[in-house]
Each structure stands twice: as C-alpha cells, then as structure tokens.
Write a protein that holds these residues in place. Structure first.
Motif, PDB file in Angstrom:
ATOM      1  N   MET A   1      22.177  23.997   3.805  1.00 18.31           N
ATOM      2  CA  MET A   1      21.560  24.206   2.514  1.00 18.31           C
ATOM      3  C   MET A   1      20.271  23.372   2.457  1.00 18.31           C
ATOM      4  N   HIS A   2      19.237  23.940   1.862  1.00 17.14           N
ATOM      5  CA  HIS A   2      17.941  23.279   1.769  1.00 17.14           C
ATOM      6  C   HIS A   2      17.599  23.070   0.293  1.00 17.14           C
ATOM      7  N   PHE A   3      17.053  21.898  -0.013  1.00 18.25           N
ATOM      8  CA  PHE A   3      16.673  21.592  -1.386  1.00 18.25           C
ATOM      9  C   PHE A   3      15.203  21.211  -1.431  1.00 18.25           C
ATOM     10  N   PHE A   4      14.496  21.815  -2.396  1.00 16.69           N
ATOM     11  CA  PHE A   4      13.090  21.504  -2.615  1.00 16.69           C
ATOM     12  C   PHE A   4      12.895  21.278  -4.103  1.00 16.69           C
ATOM     13  N   GLY A   5      11.967  20.420  -4.450  1.00 14.02           N
ATOM     14  CA  GLY A   5      11.620  20.220  -5.850  1.00 14.02           C
ATOM     15  C   GLY A   5      10.259  20.828  -6.116  1.00 14.02           C
ATOM     16  N   PHE A   6      10.082  21.415  -7.288  1.00 19.06           N
ATOM     17  CA  PHE A   6       8.785  21.947  -7.691  1.00 19.06           C
ATOM     18  C   PHE A   6       8.705  21.934  -9.201  1.00 19.06           C
ATOM     19  N   CYS A   7       7.514  22.063  -9.706  1.00 20.15           N
ATOM     20  CA  CYS A   7       7.306  22.063 -11.150  1.00 20.15           C
ATOM     21  C   CYS A   7       7.373  23.496 -11.667  1.00 20.15           C
ATOM     22  N   GLY A   8       8.320  23.753 -12.533  1.00 18.16           N
ATOM     23  CA  GLY A   8       8.450  25.079 -13.136  1.00 18.16           C
ATOM     24  C   GLY A   8       7.993  25.128 -14.578  1.00 18.16           C
ATOM     25  N   LEU A   9       7.217  24.123 -15.012  1.00 15.01           N
ATOM     26  CA  LEU A   9       6.744  24.114 -16.399  1.00 15.01           C
ATOM     27  C   LEU A   9       5.754  25.249 -16.640  1.00 15.01           C
ATOM     28  N   PRO A  10       5.805  25.860 -17.821  1.00 14.55           N
ATOM     29  CA  PRO A  10       4.824  26.894 -18.145  1.00 14.55           C
ATOM     30  C   PRO A  10       3.401  26.381 -17.920  1.00 14.55           C
ATOM     31  N   ASN A  14       2.397  29.066 -11.791  1.00 10.80           N
ATOM     32  CA  ASN A  14       1.596  30.118 -11.155  1.00 10.80           C
ATOM     33  C   ASN A  14       0.217  29.597 -10.790  1.00 10.80           C
ATOM     34  N   ARG A  15       0.181  28.768  -9.763  1.00 11.12           N
ATOM     35  CA  ARG A  15      -1.072  28.173  -9.299  1.00 11.12           C
ATOM     36  C   ARG A  15      -1.298  28.578  -7.850  1.00 11.12           C
ATOM     37  N   THR A  16      -2.519  28.413  -7.382  1.00 12.96           N
ATOM     38  CA  THR A  16      -2.815  28.779  -5.998  1.00 12.96           C
ATOM     39  C   THR A  16      -2.183  27.814  -5.009  1.00 12.96           C
ATOM     40  N   LEU A  17      -1.826  26.638  -5.457  1.00 13.85           N
ATOM     41  CA  LEU A  17      -1.231  25.621  -4.597  1.00 13.85           C
ATOM     42  C   LEU A  17       0.063  25.130  -5.240  1.00 13.85           C
ATOM     43  N   LEU A  18       1.176  25.344  -4.562  1.00 14.48           N
ATOM     44  CA  LEU A  18       2.474  24.921  -5.078  1.00 14.48           C
ATOM     45  C   LEU A  18       2.726  23.469  -4.679  1.00 14.48           C
ATOM     46  N   THR A  40       2.397  31.686  -0.171  1.00 20.34           N
ATOM     47  CA  THR A  40       2.046  30.597  -1.080  1.00 20.34           C
ATOM     48  C   THR A  40       1.611  29.368  -0.294  1.00 20.34           C
ATOM     49  N   ASP A  41       0.439  28.848  -0.633  1.00 15.90           N
ATOM     50  CA  ASP A  41       0.014  27.581  -0.058  1.00 15.90           C
ATOM     51  C   ASP A  41       0.746  26.472  -0.808  1.00 15.90           C
ATOM     52  N   TYR A  42       1.022  25.375  -0.141  1.00 12.68           N
ATOM     53  CA  TYR A  42       1.779  24.297  -0.765  1.00 12.68           C
ATOM     54  C   TYR A  42       1.320  22.945  -0.230  1.00 12.68           C
ATOM     55  N   ARG A  43       1.656  21.918  -0.964  1.00  9.12           N
ATOM     56  CA  ARG A  43       1.479  20.536  -0.529  1.00  9.12           C
ATOM     57  C   ARG A  43       2.756  19.786  -0.858  1.00  9.12           C
ATOM     58  N   VAL A  44       3.210  18.986   0.087  1.00 13.16           N
ATOM     59  CA  VAL A  44       4.390  18.163  -0.149  1.00 13.16           C
ATOM     60  C   VAL A  44       3.938  16.876  -0.830  1.00 13.16           C
ATOM     61  N   VAL A  45       4.603  16.553  -1.923  1.00  4.83           N
ATOM     62  CA  VAL A  45       4.317  15.328  -2.665  1.00  4.83           C
ATOM     63  C   VAL A  45       5.590  14.489  -2.711  1.00  4.83           C
ATOM     64  N   GLU A  46       5.428  13.229  -3.065  1.00  2.00           N
ATOM     65  CA  GLU A  46       6.569  12.327  -3.152  1.00  2.00           C
ATOM     66  C   GLU A  46       7.592  12.852  -4.153  1.00  2.00           C
ATOM     67  N   ASP A  47       8.849  12.739  -3.814  1.00  2.00           N
ATOM     68  CA  ASP A  47       9.936  13.209  -4.681  1.00  2.00           C
ATOM     69  C   ASP A  47      10.171  12.190  -5.785  1.00  2.00           C
TER      70      ASP A  47
END
Length: 138
Positions: A1-10, A14-18, A40-47
């Motif tokens: 199982m894989h876990f990722f965090g992301f911002c789902g706030l309105p 929907n941005r060009t960089l996740l 989707t382009d993405y950048r890993v940030v500190e959790d």
C-alpha cells in the motif's frame, strides 16, 4: 500500500503543479508512475501540517484579517491591493471565501498546535467568522 499527502482544498487542487508529501521515501517511484499516468507534474514537499502552499495562503489570509481588524485598510482595498500588487488570482478575503473560512481556520489551528509558532496564531476576526460559519462580505 502506498500513501501520499496532497492539498485538496478548493482552489489549491487543480494546479499545474501538484504538491505532494511522501509517507515513506520508498513510495517515490510509485508516485512518479501515478503522476506520469495522470499527466500531472509534481513536487515532493516535507510531510508537515499545511504542506507549503496552503500554509502560505492561509497565513496571508490571517495577516489580511489582522490588517482589517486593526482598521488599517478596508476588506475591498486589501483584496484589490493583493491582486494588483502581487498578481494573485484573488485577494485574501475572496480566497478565504473560495477555500472556505472554516477550512482556513482549521489549517491555521493545526499549524499552531503543531508548531506553537506565533505567526500561526489565528486572528480573532478570522476565528469569529469561521465559528459563525460566515464568509467574508467581499
């Protein structure tokens, strides 16, 4: 199982960089695969609580509330100044309404409890609006 965090706030999803955080460093390859499949382009940030963008936007909204509460400028002037001066897509009060005042309050409260950093103390005006469940009258 894989876990990722992301911002789902309105307005912040929907941005060009996740903006994504990893629960386990070993999941980095799977994240790359998933984002490639989604195009989707993405950048890993500190959790951390608030990640990066939500933390910054919520702080801007909080500071705008302090400015309004202190009588330094009107809500409309603050929104217009931020749009024209920073080229942001909306002013802090319009952004708070789009995200949801209660959500902005929740992010700042979580940041305060996580860090006890003074910059995350919620402005009483913002807290009052959030607890009443009222948007700002922009």
């Amino acid at each position: 199982m894989h876990f990722f965090g992301f911002c789902g706030l309105p307005t912040l999803l929907n941005r060009t960089l996740l903006e994504v955080s990893l629960y386990h460093e070993a999941d980095r390859t799977k994240l790359a695969e998933i984002c490639a499949a989604l195009g989707t382009d993405y950048r890993v940030v500190e959790d951390r609580v608030g990640l990066v963008t939500p933390r910054v936007i919520c702080q801007i909204i909080n500071e705008a509330c302090f400015t309004l509460q202190e009588g330094t400028a009107s809500m409309q002037d603050i929104d217009l100044g931020m749009k024209l001066g920073t080229n942001y897509p909306r002013g802090p009060f319009a952004w708070a309404n789009a995200i949801g005042v209660e959500r902005v309050y929740a992010v700042l409260e979580a940041l305060w409890h996580d860090t006890h950093d003074e910059r995350y103390k919620v402005c009483p005006l913002l807290k009052r609006q959030a607890l009443r469940g009222e948007p700002f009258a922009v």
